[in-house]
Design an enzyme around this catalytic site. Sequence first.
Site, short mmCIF file in Angstrom:
data_model
loop_
_atom_site.label_atom_id
_atom_site.label_comp_id
_atom_site.label_asym_id
_atom_site.label_seq_id
_atom_site.Cartn_x
_atom_site.Cartn_y
_atom_site.Cartn_z
N SER A 158 -55.69 5.19 8.82
CA SER A 158 -56.50 6.29 9.36
C SER A 158 -55.85 7.03 10.51
O SER A 158 -56.34 8.10 10.91
CB SER A 158 -57.88 5.77 9.79
OG SER A 158 -58.62 5.37 8.67
N GLU A 163 0.80 -1.22 0.00
CA GLU A 163 0.00 0.00 0.00
C GLU A 163 0.84 1.28 0.00
O GLU A 163 0.46 2.28 -0.60
CB GLU A 163 -0.94 0.02 1.22
CG GLU A 163 -2.00 -1.06 1.24
CD GLU A 163 -3.06 -0.88 0.18
OE1 GLU A 163 -3.28 0.28 -0.26
OE2 GLU A 163 -3.67 -1.88 -0.23
#
Length: 837
Positions: free
Chosen positions: A403, A114
């Site tokens: 509702s 890396e």
Amino acid sequence: MSERENRTPERSSGRARHVFGVIGKVFGTILLVCFLTALIFTCLFALYFKNDLSQQVDFSIEGFSLDQTSVIYYEDPKTGQDVVLQKLYGGANRTWVQYEDLPKNLIHACIAIEDKRFIDHQGVDWLTTMKACVGMFFGNGSAGGSTITQQLIKNITGNKEITVRRKLVEIFTALEFEKDHTKEEIMELYLNIIALGENCSGVQSASQVYFGKNVEELDLAECASLIGITNNPSIYDPYINPEKNKERQEIILYQMLDQGYINQQQYDAAVAEELVFRNTSGERNTDGSEEYYSYFEDQVIRDVVSDLCEKTGYEYDIVYKMIMTGGYLIYSTYDPDVQAVVDKVYQDLSNIPNTASSQQLQSAIVVCDNKTGDVIAMAGGVGEKEGSLTWNRATQSYLSPGSTIKPVSIYAPALELGLISPASVYDDTPYSFTDDSYWPKNSDSTYRGLVTINEAMCQSLNTVPVKLAAEMTPEYCYTFAKDKMGLSTLVSDYVTASGAVLSDANLAPMAMGGLTNGVTVRAMTAAYATFANEGVYREARTYTKVVDASGQVVLDNTQSSHVAMKDMTAWYINDMLENTVAYGTGTAAQLSGMTVAGKTGTTTSDFDRWFAGYTPYYTAVVWCGYDDPEEVVLTDSTTNPAIVLWKKVMEQVHDGLADKPFARPTNVVECTVCSESGLLPTDACYADPRGNCVIQMQLSLYDVPTQSCNVHKMVDICKESDHVANEYCALVEGNETYEVGLLDLVRAFPLRGIVVLDQAYVLSSVQVPAGYYPAVSPDVDAISVECYIHDEDDLPEDEEEDKQMSDWISDLLGGRDQSGSENDGWSDHSGMDTANP
């Protein structure tokens, strides 16, 4: 030699000097321009860095206190002392690995592949950075160049956009970061947060997932294989592409050999080693020692992480690790007594109503304290919890509210606008029509006719909310519900995968709750708690503050609140929802000796069942349904299962509490109104044959009607037939008539056959417009039908002659209407909205 010839070399030399002089001036000018350009660029860049980039370079990892225990506290309601609710990190649950416990081979493998100059550079490898810039210039966007430090910053912030600006910020941040942190600290952070596929974050969890062992036990070959995944987990995941992972592993091993981290013998042995992958991350403790976080604790963690992400700009997974390892003190709103009741009800499956489905009926509940507006208890599912941070149906599931949305999105804004009061009357009839159908229908498939707003609420009618939404506009209802009542998941412009555009700013979603995405139980609880809090909306918090390991407050979760509606609007809703529980659809939610208000909710095909209920003390909202939606068919009861669970919780929570009313505005008065017009009653109202049309209501002094009923009309009724008396009934020997009050209105539709219950009390003599059809009475022999048993043959002979003479005189005067004008039979009452005081 001539003089001219003698001057030629001199002149040539002069010309050359002149040319070189010009070139020198040009070159000098170019250099000066370049220098000045570079100077200006440098100044501009310095200014840009100072005013813009420097603000973004502010980067800190103070939250990563490395292996400290974070704790959730709650305040003991009896003593006021802070008590430990849950420790978030420790023992076998640890995923953070300190630098000294990381294998050297793992660290060396990471550096080799890396960032091979990691030990030497100061955060930025300028050589690889220049190579990357050249690559980008020639169109190679994958030139790389990021050091481990830069990758760490990118992973923590989540900023991965490919722009020069982002790269500059990353470079300067890395340089600043390395001034204050050692290489060991950077490597420890990096290896503990990198993504390694299979939902792994960090090398410890990845080691368990891929090799079934702790990371410190990995050998050289395994270390190289593990590090190889991070380049592209979707490609190098050994469970997905074992060949690719092996190729990457050997590349890393070669780099380690080339850079002197291993010798040839170690390299050959590692390459030859057969990798054995074994996932043990899902294995549980068999000794019963593992303890999962509760739904409440799960949500506290999620809320804190989410808020800290917003504050820091870091990735969710990174902040989660900060919380789990940073030694934070989190102060929650938890109430142990109320949560104990919720757990007792929800964890025992015998409390859950039985259904005909093979699926377990699921449910979720959130309880708020009306004194504070805070969440004090919740359950995100039924039965024993089977893990930490599992799916929470109370906060993560978006559900259609049915509702239960009506008080929030329809009745509250209509009251707030002054469009209605609880006494206002609307016609419970269809709103819209097509060639062969009409809409909406009520849940019981009947239309009642004239109803008060209070009755429409209590009976959960669909027609009246639709008409109110049309009057206010769906857009207004949408804005009120989202901005005032906190239903933040409503959407106004949602594009589906097929390209269709959906919106909640329409009649059906606002009036009947069929939303595009849905709402959470938590959001509905906060909305209903607003009514109990006299119209002031408060954020439903699960925690109040977070303090870091050094004692600094990192999150001050001061509760946000705003006035959503007037106190009178809130009281009107409370009063009507009290009536809903007293004699409407919510009667099963009544608590002995306690004031209760609430609203039921059901969605299409009974997929979702809701009850949103509250007392002066607490608000609780319950949802019931299935994870794989299907109709909820009860086998041992007909009661809404959400009410059943709500009552089982709230009965125990309110045990021993004294009853008290909801706060009532001072200008509320009791008045008498006609239930068919909402106006002051007349004698005709009292004479309605149904006998219940004059009612008592509590209204604001400003909403008390001042006009008299214009719907009822006194009508003679034939005693013998009990129908509207015709011209002969009173003249028949031995017969009498009496007066009643009937409804004098026109109710007509573009379709035939629409039955309306109170049509039996509407005068049938009223004419309807051309192309329309009158509503149909459910009783073909209703009192409003004109008497059909008496006619001219029933009159005595002398009275018959008098009648004939009267008819002749009437014809001679030129018409049936003695006032001199024709009566077209159309009254002023449409029946759609008969009164709005």
